[in-house]
Design a protein around this motif. Sequence first.
Motif, mmCIF file in Angstrom:
data_model
loop_
_atom_site.group_PDB
_atom_site.id
_atom_site.type_symbol
_atom_site.label_atom_id
_atom_site.label_comp_id
_atom_site.label_asym_id
_atom_site.label_seq_id
_atom_site.Cartn_x
_atom_site.Cartn_y
_atom_site.Cartn_z
ATOM 1 N N ALA A 144 -20.276 33.546 5.750
ATOM 2 C CA ALA A 144 -19.921 32.444 4.885
ATOM 3 C C ALA A 144 -18.639 32.023 5.483
ATOM 4 C CB ALA A 144 -20.096 32.693 3.486
ATOM 5 N N PRO A 145 -18.555 30.840 5.179
ATOM 6 C CA PRO A 145 -17.054 30.364 5.684
ATOM 7 C C PRO A 145 -15.908 30.909 5.003
ATOM 8 C CG PRO A 145 -18.544 28.591 5.358
ATOM 9 C CD PRO A 145 -19.213 29.516 4.819
ATOM 10 N N ALA A 146 -14.881 31.371 5.766
ATOM 11 C CA ALA A 146 -13.611 31.936 5.138
ATOM 12 C C ALA A 146 -12.826 31.044 4.419
ATOM 13 C CB ALA A 146 -13.085 32.908 5.911
ATOM 14 N N ALA A 147 -12.836 29.679 4.922
ATOM 15 C CA ALA A 147 -11.670 28.929 4.499
ATOM 16 C C ALA A 147 -12.510 27.821 3.665
ATOM 17 C CB ALA A 147 -10.912 28.359 5.567
ATOM 18 N N ALA A 148 -11.731 27.213 2.901
ATOM 19 C CA ALA A 148 -12.402 25.790 2.177
ATOM 20 C C ALA A 148 -12.621 24.767 3.311
ATOM 21 C CB ALA A 148 -11.307 25.147 1.332
ATOM 22 N N PRO A 149 -13.611 23.840 3.041
ATOM 23 C CA PRO A 149 -14.051 22.949 4.023
ATOM 24 C C PRO A 149 -13.029 21.802 4.294
ATOM 25 C CG PRO A 149 -15.785 23.313 2.443
ATOM 26 C CD PRO A 149 -14.737 24.131 2.003
ATOM 27 N N ALA A 150 -12.773 21.586 5.537
ATOM 28 C CA ALA A 150 -11.566 20.800 5.941
ATOM 29 C C ALA A 150 -12.240 19.300 5.526
ATOM 30 C CB ALA A 150 -11.320 20.894 7.356
ATOM 31 N N ALA A 151 -13.419 19.377 5.745
ATOM 32 C CA ALA A 151 -13.894 17.723 5.232
ATOM 33 C C ALA A 151 -15.231 17.958 4.546
ATOM 34 C CB ALA A 151 -14.287 17.067 6.569
ATOM 35 N N GLY A 152 -15.672 16.903 3.819
ATOM 36 C CA GLY A 152 -16.579 17.164 2.820
ATOM 37 C C GLY A 152 -17.857 17.054 3.707
#
Lengths: 532, 129
Positions: free
Chosen positions: A24-32
């Motif tokens: 799973a992505p480790a970071a928060a999405p940079a864009a919606g």
Amino acid sequence: MTTFRAFVIALLIGCPAILPAQAAPAAAPAAGPSAGCPNFKTIDEFVYCQAMATLGKQQVGQNGKGSDRQLQSPSTDSRATSLVDQSSATDFVSAAASLIAVAPSLSPSGSGSTSSQTGSGTGTTTASFYALMAAFNKTSPTDPTFYKDHIFSRRISFTIGTAASTQAADNTTTPSTVYGAKFLVINRRELYRDDNLGRISDIQKDLSNETVAAAQLTPKIKEIMCAALHSDCLVNGALSKVGVTVSSPGSGYKRGDILEVRGTGSGGKVEVFDVDDKNGAVTIVQLSPDGSSGSKYSVATNVETTGGSGKGATVNITALSSVDAKVFMTFDQTQLTEANLASTVHALPDNAKKQIQSLVENAIQPFSKLRTDLNNEYDQISKGMQMSISAAGNNRTGQGNNNYRAEFIFDYGLSTRINWTVNGSFDYTDRKMGLDSRGGRFATSFQGNLTSPTGGWSKSPLRLIFSGEGDWLSLQKPQYSFDAQLNVPITPGFDLPIEYRYANRAAQINQADSQVRFGLTVDLSRITQALK
Amino acid sequence: MAVTRTPVTPNPNVVPVKVTAGEFLHFVIDAAGPIPIFSFASDVKGVLFQAADFPGHPMVRYEWLHLKNLSDFQQMENLELGLSFFSNANYTYTVELFNAAGVVSTVMKITYTGEPTDVENESFTVVIS
């Protein structure tokens, strides 16, 4: 026995908890997030949407959460919110519960219910052998390699739980123990059948053709946009990224040398990407990375170059471009970003839109074939026939009756949204205080999806089910039941079945009976995925 | 088309790579299973890779390098990934810039979720120097 049962229940319910999480992505999405047509956010989505618009609106079968998967309690449980069993259980683990004990009769005939069913709710858990194997191996049930290597284990599923009892029908009010097993004899929906693997291979070929078409179409559409919105993007006789090759290698050059191309035009530059280490002869040139493609060039051979650390290198100009590469790259990096794409498309003049439309029409075949094959192959697999056999029992302590059922189950997809199921079973009631009953049962059901699923692990579709059942048991008059059920998805993994059932007579009771039942089905795998 | 595309590191559209300084691109596709279907293509060279080409397919992770060899060099090449969700609902696509010492930067990282009949494409232009 009780300890063993508790262990099995704990094992079944515990399965998903020990499954490793998917990447799973480790970071928060940079864009919606974006969700495709018509809300395209990228140039690739725009190109694909243009292709789909060209193909017209065809109905896309979406039946990701097929109506063929049984999540509810087996029909042998008299409080189950399902009259008919289905061939395949969930691939993974599911749980079903009766939220509300059997309701008072809602019979409009006024005959009233004579049922004295007041037992507590029903709760069962169903797991495939595959899910247990995945749990024991501490791997995700969707792991591609594990999925491939454990085809057979997906044929077997187990159910265990409890069911309410009533004095009139079961000779006790103590809940029974429900257990069952199912074996999927024929499963034409299995991805790893040879015919279905062939279908997947065809989709792969189609996708490769579509990807190449999109790879070639996208830069051309970008060029049309650039030329339409920036007059300096359009030039006559610019050097092309694929149109400059080494003619005479010269000598004394170094990698990274920038050479200006002479000939009929001016301003065009190439970079030396490889040389012969012995004498500095140029072996590979490419258009200059700063995008200096120049203008007014013409196709020619042995065109002189200047600059760099060597001398004598000449190039062949084999193809030309009508776009200034430097302006084009700046346009691509600024106006075709996710933030600016919509306004860029909006600003396009009508003639540019027509040019794009024409370009897409000429390249539509790979898109069309992929889409057609995806829909056809999906229909073929999702409508595939399934046939299974199952055995189930309800055991009661003390003087309570025991019920057993051996069953044949057949499923067939009438369409991508409608599944047809047929059950035929031998039923046996073991009465400790009376004569036993034996007999047959026939049931059929039509399950239709009223809505389409919206995501891979999202909510199930809203589902309407009509079922009918006939029971012919010794020492009893025939019993015929009709059932209408609406399965309402609440959140991913949680469904609320609402059922109305009418029977010409309740078991052991010579009066018509109608009931409304509410249940809850829980797909633990879906919840696990949704929480990731 | 109902693909949900969630960028973690957005697609920059244009990716500069200093191949003369030993830089190259590292591509990773993480798939949830059970059978991933994808293709990776160039506008100049056609199909470069597809899922079925990888030894061990189907797998959880697919990796490959690009611009490591001279034969890969193509100025302003459009590199396109095609994803089918027919038998795999979730993908994560990661592109990293490498040099001899290791990772220089993450060029893009995007996750996708789709339905069986969905298709998604993702592309960028490589500028080599």
